[in-house]
Design a protein around this motif. Sequence first.
Motif, PDB file in Angstrom:
ATOM      1  N   SER A 129       0.817  -1.209   0.000  1.00  0.00           N
ATOM      2  CA  SER A 129       0.000   0.000   0.000  1.00  0.00           C
ATOM      3  C   SER A 129       0.857   1.267   0.000  1.00  0.00           C
ATOM      4  O   SER A 129       2.016   1.267   0.415  1.00  0.00           O
ATOM      5  N   LYS A 156      -2.238  -4.297   6.700  1.00  0.00           N
ATOM      6  CA  LYS A 156      -3.595  -3.835   6.970  1.00  0.00           C
ATOM      7  C   LYS A 156      -4.421  -3.840   5.692  1.00  0.00           C
ATOM      8  O   LYS A 156      -3.932  -3.523   4.609  1.00  0.00           O
ATOM      9  N   LYS A 157      -5.666  -4.193   5.828  1.00  0.00           N
ATOM     10  CA  LYS A 157      -6.556  -4.234   4.670  1.00  0.00           C
ATOM     11  C   LYS A 157      -7.091  -2.834   4.374  1.00  0.00           C
ATOM     12  O   LYS A 157      -6.999  -1.923   5.185  1.00  0.00           O
ATOM     13  N   ASN A 158      -7.644  -2.673   3.190  1.00  0.00           N
ATOM     14  CA  ASN A 158      -8.270  -1.422   2.762  1.00  0.00           C
ATOM     15  C   ASN A 158      -7.274  -0.266   2.630  1.00  0.00           C
ATOM     16  O   ASN A 158      -7.654   0.906   2.760  1.00  0.00           O
ATOM     17  N   SER A 184      -5.903  10.870   4.106  1.00  0.00           N
ATOM     18  CA  SER A 184      -5.078   9.670   4.230  1.00  0.00           C
ATOM     19  C   SER A 184      -3.702   9.995   4.783  1.00  0.00           C
ATOM     20  O   SER A 184      -3.140   9.245   5.589  1.00  0.00           O
TER      21      SER A 184
END
Length: 420
Positions: free
Chosen positions: A138, A201-203, A393
């Motif tokens: 990510s 971590k997801k998302n 973010s």
Amino acid sequence: MTYDFNTIGALIGLAIAIVLIIKKVHPAYSLILGALIGGLLGGGGLTTTVDTMVKGASGMMSSVLRIMTSGILAGALIKTGSAQKIAETIVNKLGEKRAVAAVSIATMIICAVGVFIDISVITVAPIALAIGKKANISKESLLLAMIGGGKAGNIISPNPNTIAASEAFGVDLTSLMIKNIIPALCALVVTIILASLLSKKKNGLMVEDSDIEVSDVKLPNLLAAILGPLVVIILLALRPIAGITIDPLIALPVGGLVCILVTSNFKDTISITEFGLSKVIGVSILLIGTGTISGIIKASALQYDVINLLEVLNMPAFVLAPLSGILMAGATASTTSGATIAAQTFAPTLIASGVPALAAAAMVHAGSTVIDSLPHGSFFHATGGSVSMSIKSRMKLIPYEALVGLTSTIIAVLMYILIG
């Protein structure tokens, strides 16, 4: 105990400067206006206030000169492709499986050899995004890896913040860089751990094809890429090793010129140096503005009131070093301004309290990396933009960045407690 301004006035002036910076007024003008208002409200009168501001700004000139000449090295590393070559080599050697560590180490080294932290992140970002796309990592993890690596490299670099801290405490630049090597390495380890956890971590925001940039710049070989920074390190190291003093004013541009020559870019020397100057002129002007507010704070009762508060709380005097770095860097959202104001204001007090100048400078410097990346500073936006990340973010990474800076600060304090 004598002072020209009261604490309330100095703090109001600093608060006004912070508000103006948040409102997008140029930081240098914000700091100058904050200093003027703070001095007047602090009871100094117009003449005393202006004289103190000028004196504070003039105290910045030696640092400004060194920073301006450091632009030659920064410009050379960037425009010749040397910084990118160093970063690519590290990432390629460590491979995709160690992508997070590779990105952190690459940014740390680029920053440590003299490229400013925001430029270091921007330089490594295209490489990080490309490998992040392949390894399915990510953007949050990649950006944290770069910022944390940059923070680690920044406290062992010949960058503006290090120069300003060494000047204020009257210590050798090389010695200050060496003093924070262990805190820097600890910060790097924490960065890799946190960024690796974040990658699971997801998302998370994933790298898109549109985020990948293709560069057609012909990069130099690795030896040529590292020779300029290596020359700087050798020249600066002559003082502690052989007792030969080569000032950063000389060492940094010499390293830049060597970099230009060995990468066969001599014909572009003028354009490269102009580019380097364009990268440091902003921080040079910022330091002059910082000097004005620093002069007011230094001439105020603030340092005495802080010492009295520490005594009431039964805290040792050395706590002032990391605490001042943390608070001032957070107030200005700048490592350089934070380290400068804290060092210039509290250096005499810390030294008088028996804290060795080198240890105090190291703690102030490390402390200035804890909350220096708040939204009212340019670093926050420049780093977020390097990976096309939204402000919302980007905000989520601030606690992680603070943990990295706090790690180096705690280690710097422990080193003082244990070995002085």
